[in-house]
Design an enzyme around this catalytic site. Structure first.
Site, PDB file in Angstrom:
ATOM      1  N   GLY A  82      -4.905  -3.539   8.691  1.00  0.00           N
ATOM      2  CA  GLY A  82      -3.812  -3.767   7.757  1.00  0.00           C
ATOM      3  C   GLY A  82      -2.511  -3.959   8.501  1.00  0.00           C
ATOM      4  N   GLN A  85       3.073  -0.103   9.369  1.00  0.00           N
ATOM      5  CA  GLN A  85       4.355   0.323   8.806  1.00  0.00           C
ATOM      6  C   GLN A  85       5.448   0.150   9.853  1.00  0.00           C
ATOM      7  OE1 GLN A  85       4.115   4.300   7.331  1.00  0.00           O
ATOM      8  NE2 GLN A  85       6.226   4.385   6.633  1.00  0.00           N
ATOM      9  N   SER A 104     -10.282  -9.278   1.801  1.00  0.00           N
ATOM     10  CA  SER A 104     -11.010 -10.128   2.753  1.00  0.00           C
ATOM     11  C   SER A 104     -12.004  -9.333   3.594  1.00  0.00           C
ATOM     12  CB  SER A 104     -10.023 -10.854   3.671  1.00  0.00           C
ATOM     13  OG  SER A 104      -9.423  -9.948   4.598  1.00  0.00           O
ATOM     14  N   HIS A 178      -0.306  10.222   0.108  1.00  0.00           N
ATOM     15  CA  HIS A 178      -0.015  10.230   1.544  1.00  0.00           C
ATOM     16  C   HIS A 178       1.240   9.382   1.714  1.00  0.00           C
ATOM     17  CE1 HIS A 178      -0.245   9.973   5.824  1.00  0.00           C
ATOM     18  NE2 HIS A 178      -0.587   8.687   5.834  1.00  0.00           N
TER      19      HIS A 178
END
Length: 323
Positions: A82, A85, A104, A178
């Site tokens: 991913g 951050q 995906s 989280h």
């Protein structure tokens, strides 16, 4: 003599978190087969060789650059892929781009014939865990998120430092998202049966606002690390290995994870951080902690924010779901 069960893991995402997790697996001798999938194929090839170089001093392990099709006979698929951050970003800011990335990934994993357990670590982990469940069509007990495992570990560390005890002797939990709306359960959190809140009252030298200071320190710790070094990975990589071991070794261990709500805390249709029991079949039990009125309100507020962000993201991205 019967052959020992070979545990196979497919890791999707070979960035800082994924590679640290893979190294933790090697160091601790967890699983006998590890396949690594990433959009940058050469990185997985290099990591597979590099990680294999560590095995002569620990335990034999088959490590290789994998494809999604290799998940067909895996026990566990761990998703850390991913967008990372960045400084100034919250985990919820990542949701739209990471939902698309997740879509995906989950589709070809399911198409491979995978029939094991999903363990999700990509952020925002509560939303992406719920999304993995919806995209995969899997039973709820076979889709788990890392949840507040790292946050709980951070809380135990800070309390241990304050009370001068081993963090492993601290009985404490962070619940909820989280992320920014997580909270410590001060009505329960204790060391040796003595509530941390009572310990603070008995030690005025630490300051009357110490509980609030601890909450802020733990909740902001990721931002502090990201601002200083760009990313967090050692803590979550180790926590993921710990969760993996509990699942594969059928430990029936209680861990703070992102799990589905079916009336617990009055919540439904969402994954959120709470203690849960896990073993070789995945999620075995969701534990609803008794909360005081303030903590219950915080849990509801955390869930409300997650739900609003999640529903908006599903609508905007239009990702395909099976349930």
């Amino acid at each position: 003599m019967s052959e020992e069960k070979i545990h196979k893991i497919i890791l999707v995402g070979d960035g800082a978190v994924g590679s640290t997790y893979a190294f933790s697996l090697v160091q601790q001798g967890i699983a006998q087969e590890l396949g690594i999938v990433d959009i940058v194929k050469e990185r997985t090839q290099g990591d597979a060789i590099d990680l294999a170089d560590a095995t002569p001093w620990i335990a034999p392990k088959t490590i290789y650059s994998a494809e999604y099709s290799d998940a067909k006979d895996a026990d566990l698929v761990v998703i850390s892929a991913g967008a990372p951050q960045k400084p100034g970003e919250t985990r919820l800011d990542l949701v739209n781009k990471n939902l698309k990335i997740l879509s995906s990934i989950v589709e070809p994993i399911v198409e491979s014939g995978f029939n094991g357990i999903f363990l999700v670590a990509a952020n925002p982990v509560d939303i992406l865990t719920h999304a993995t469940w919806r995209m995969s069509g899997f039973p709820k007990d076979r889709v788990i998120g890392s949840g507040t495992s790292l946050d709980t570990g951070r809380l135990q560390k800070v309390i241990g430092e304050m009370e001068h005890v081993d963090p492993r002797s601290v009985n404490a939990y962070m619940l909820g998202e989280h992320g920014d709306t997580e909270f410590p359960v001060w009505s329960y959190n204790n060391v040796g049966g003595v509530k941390v809140s009572d310990w603070v009252k008995a030690h005025p030298e630490v300051g009357e606002n110490k509980l609030e200071a601890i909450h802020k320190e733990v909740a902001d710790m990721a931002y502090d690390i990201i601002n200083k070094k760009g990313a967090t990975f050692y803590g979550i990589g180790t926590a993921l290995a710990f969760i993996t071991k509990a699942i594969l070794n059928n430990e029936h261990r209680v861990l703070p994870l992102s799990v589905p709500m079916d009336g617990e805390y009055g919540l439904h249709d969402i994954h959120i951080g709470t203690p849960a029991v896990v073993g070789r079949h995945g999620l075995e039990q969701v534990i609803e902690m008794p909360l005081n009125a303030d903590e219950q309100a915080k849990m509801e507020a955390s869930a409300k924010q997650l739900k609003e962000v999640m529903d908006k993201a599903f609508k905007e991205t239009g990702v395909k779901v099976r349930q």
